[in-house]
Design an enzyme around this catalytic site. Structure first.
Site, short mmCIF file in Angstrom:
data_model
loop_
_atom_site.label_atom_id
_atom_site.label_comp_id
_atom_site.label_asym_id
_atom_site.label_seq_id
_atom_site.Cartn_x
_atom_site.Cartn_y
_atom_site.Cartn_z
N SER A 146 0.82 -1.22 0.00
CA SER A 146 0.00 0.00 0.00
C SER A 146 0.85 1.27 0.00
O SER A 146 1.92 1.33 0.63
CB SER A 146 -0.88 -0.01 1.25
OG SER A 146 -1.43 1.27 1.48
N TYR A 154 -1.61 0.40 10.50
CA TYR A 154 -1.86 -0.25 9.20
C TYR A 154 -0.63 -0.11 8.30
O TYR A 154 -0.15 -1.10 7.74
CB TYR A 154 -3.08 0.40 8.53
CG TYR A 154 -3.28 0.00 7.08
CD1 TYR A 154 -3.81 -1.24 6.74
CD2 TYR A 154 -2.95 0.87 6.05
CE1 TYR A 154 -3.99 -1.60 5.41
CE2 TYR A 154 -3.13 0.53 4.72
CZ TYR A 154 -3.65 -0.71 4.40
OH TYR A 154 -3.83 -1.07 3.08
N GLU A 209 0.22 3.65 1.73
CA GLU A 209 0.28 4.13 3.13
C GLU A 209 1.66 3.82 3.75
O GLU A 209 2.01 4.37 4.78
CB GLU A 209 -0.83 3.49 3.96
CG GLU A 209 -2.23 4.01 3.66
CD GLU A 209 -2.50 5.42 4.18
OE1 GLU A 209 -2.03 5.74 5.29
OE2 GLU A 209 -3.17 6.19 3.47
P1 NAP Z 1 -11.38 -4.46 2.02
O1 NAP Z 1 -12.56 -4.14 1.16
O2 NAP Z 1 -11.29 -3.83 3.36
O3 NAP Z 1 -11.30 -6.04 2.20
C1 NAP Z 1 -10.49 -6.64 3.15
C2 NAP Z 1 -10.71 -8.14 3.10
O4 NAP Z 1 -9.84 -8.76 4.07
C3 NAP Z 1 -12.14 -8.59 3.45
O5 NAP Z 1 -12.52 -9.57 2.54
C4 NAP Z 1 -11.99 -9.18 4.85
O6 NAP Z 1 -12.89 -10.23 5.13
C5 NAP Z 1 -10.58 -9.77 4.74
N1 NAP Z 1 -9.99 -10.10 6.03
C6 NAP Z 1 -9.95 -9.33 7.16
N2 NAP Z 1 -9.37 -10.00 8.16
C7 NAP Z 1 -9.02 -11.22 7.67
C8 NAP Z 1 -8.40 -12.36 8.22
N3 NAP Z 1 -8.01 -12.40 9.51
N4 NAP Z 1 -8.21 -13.44 7.44
C9 NAP Z 1 -8.62 -13.43 6.15
N5 NAP Z 1 -9.21 -12.39 5.56
C10 NAP Z 1 -9.41 -11.28 6.31
O7 NAP Z 1 -10.02 -4.11 1.25
P2 NAP Z 1 -9.77 -3.79 -0.31
O8 NAP Z 1 -10.01 -2.35 -0.56
O9 NAP Z 1 -10.46 -4.80 -1.13
O10 NAP Z 1 -8.19 -3.98 -0.39
C11 NAP Z 1 -7.62 -5.26 -0.68
C12 NAP Z 1 -6.19 -5.28 -0.16
O11 NAP Z 1 -5.43 -4.25 -0.78
C13 NAP Z 1 -6.05 -5.05 1.35
O12 NAP Z 1 -4.97 -5.80 1.81
C14 NAP Z 1 -5.73 -3.57 1.45
O13 NAP Z 1 -5.02 -3.28 2.63
C15 NAP Z 1 -4.87 -3.39 0.21
N6 NAP Z 1 -4.86 -2.05 -0.37
C16 NAP Z 1 -6.02 -1.44 -0.65
C17 NAP Z 1 -6.01 -0.18 -1.22
C18 NAP Z 1 -7.29 0.52 -1.60
O14 NAP Z 1 -7.26 1.73 -1.88
N7 NAP Z 1 -8.41 -0.18 -1.69
C19 NAP Z 1 -4.78 0.47 -1.50
C20 NAP Z 1 -3.61 -0.22 -1.20
C21 NAP Z 1 -3.64 -1.48 -0.64
P3 NAP Z 1 -14.29 -9.99 5.91
O15 NAP Z 1 -15.22 -9.40 4.92
O16 NAP Z 1 -14.69 -11.36 6.32
O17 NAP Z 1 -13.97 -9.09 7.07
#
Ligand code: NAP
Length: 329
Positions: A127, A151, A129
């Site tokens: 990320s 985070y 971040e």
């Molecule tokens: P998101 O919508 O918050 O989804 C997070 C996912 O992680 C959810 O499916 C959640 O499952 C799962 N999760 C949480 N705790 C877990 C655990 N203990 N074991 C297994 N799964 C778990 O995030 P996103 O926006 O799709 O982002 C995807 C990834 O990219 C993340 O790692 C995020 O940090 C990274 N990222 C995102 C962005 C962005 O702008 N979107 C930018 C940079 C990096 P539940 O639904 O069951 O809670």
């Protein structure tokens, strides 16, 4: 058919990536956490082609079992506690899931291995971040990290351990350093969706104000649908590597608010928006803007959806959703 296992399948990127890989002819497996995950049924309704496997990034045996069931060619580790604000109040959980979870999955992959001539390829969701209090502008793959939240710290650990396992064990493990990416599937707790949803609800007379934290923070916002393609492209390379994925444009939170309210037909956004210090973070990230020249040169990746189009897409989606909800009640 190639096989992929996605952690974080119920999240924004999990949805987009599953659809994308299905379109490419993959068998898609999604790891789902908890004994009665409320998002599982909705996911199966929307994407019946995804095979769900129970597992948790905090539990190594469940990761090994998930790999044994899915037998994937590619693992996309998107699972995380990903909400920066929550990471301040649940820092240990964030470190365990977002940081140590990466190590556990890498270990599970080492234990299970994959076909002899076709070792499992791994993608880590790093990320922007991690750059936090930025040391240079724009940020590239070589910019030093200075995270400003639990985070961000957990993501730095995840990123570094991927590099370490790649170098130590010759794994095909890559990280995408993704800048913020949004869309209609963004969780309602994230600032862009909070804004687009509020603009829609204010327009429909369902809400009267939007309470915000800082409006000055600048972010490089792209569209999630574009960004998942970059994840897949990284795993198709002969050599694993790290890539910044970004638009190269930065906008303030206030600009997002202005555009969202204007698109909903509410020109005087200030009438509806109030700031409350309770939403300020203990340490803020003021400015992010990425340079994705390497991704363009090596992967041939470029963003397609611009900032204005992204805001409109999100507001239109929330206007339709909120109007439908209001009609049902
Ligand atoms: P998101 O919508 O918050 O989804 C997070 C996912 O992680 C959810 O499916 C959640 O499952 C799962 N999760 C949480 N705790 C877990 C655990 N203990 N074991 C297994 N799964 C778990 O995030 P996103 O926006 O799709 O982002 C995807 C990834 O990219 C993340 O790692 C995020 O940090 C990274 N990222 C995102 C962005 C962005 O702008 N979107 C930018 C940079 C990096 P539940 O639904 O069951 O809670």
């Amino acid at each position: 058919m190639p096989r992929a296992l996605i952690t974080g399948i119920t999240g924004q990127d999990g949805h987009h990536l599953a659809e994308f890989l299905h379109g490419k002819g993959y068998d898609v497996y999604g790891m789902i956490k908890g004994q009665n995950n409320p998002r599982a049924a909705k996911l199966q309704e929307e994407m019946p082609f995804v095979e769900l496997i129970p597992g948790d990034l905090a539990d190594l045996p469940s990761l090994v079992a998930a790999l044994q069931i899915a037998q994937p060619d590619e693992v996309y580790n998107l699972g995380a506690i990903s909400f920066v604000a929550l990471s301040f109040s649940q820092a240990e959980l964030t470190a365990n899931t977002t940081g140590l979870g990466v190590l556990r999955m890498l270990e599970a992959i080492r234990m299970v291995g994959g076909a002899q001539n076709n070792p499992i390829r791994f993608y880590q969701a790093s990320s922007s971040e991690m750059f936090g209090q930025v040391r240079e502008t724009p940020q590239t793959e070589l910019t030093p990290f200075h995270p400003r939240s639990p985070y961000g710290c957990a993501k730095v650990f995840g990123h570094d351990i991927v590099v370490n396992y790649r170098e130590s064990y010759d794994m095909h493990a890559s990280s995408g350093i993704l800048f913020n990416h949004e869309g209609p599937r963004r969780g309602i707790e994230f600032v862009t969706r909070k804004i687009s949803n509020a603009a829609a609800r204010v327009k429909l007379g369902l809400q009267h104000e939007l309470v915000m934290g800082t409006l000055d923070a600048k972010r490089d916002w792209g569209y999630a649908g574009d960004y998942v393609e970059a994840m897949w492209m990284m795993l198709q390379q002969d050599e694993p590597d790290d890539f910044v994925i970004s638009t190269g444009e930065t906008h303030t939170v206030q600009e997002f608010v202005e555009k969202a309210f204007a698109h909903a037909g509410l020109e005087d956004w200030e009438q509806y928006v109030r700031q409350d210090p309770k939403f300020f973070r203990p340490a803020e990230v003021d400015l992010l803007i990425g340079d994705s020249a390497k991704a363009k040169a090596v992967l041939g990746w470029e963003p397609k959806v611009g900032f204005d189009e992204l805001v409109k897409m999100m507001v239109d989606n929330d206007l339709a959703l909120e109007a439908a909800k209001a009609n049902r009640s």
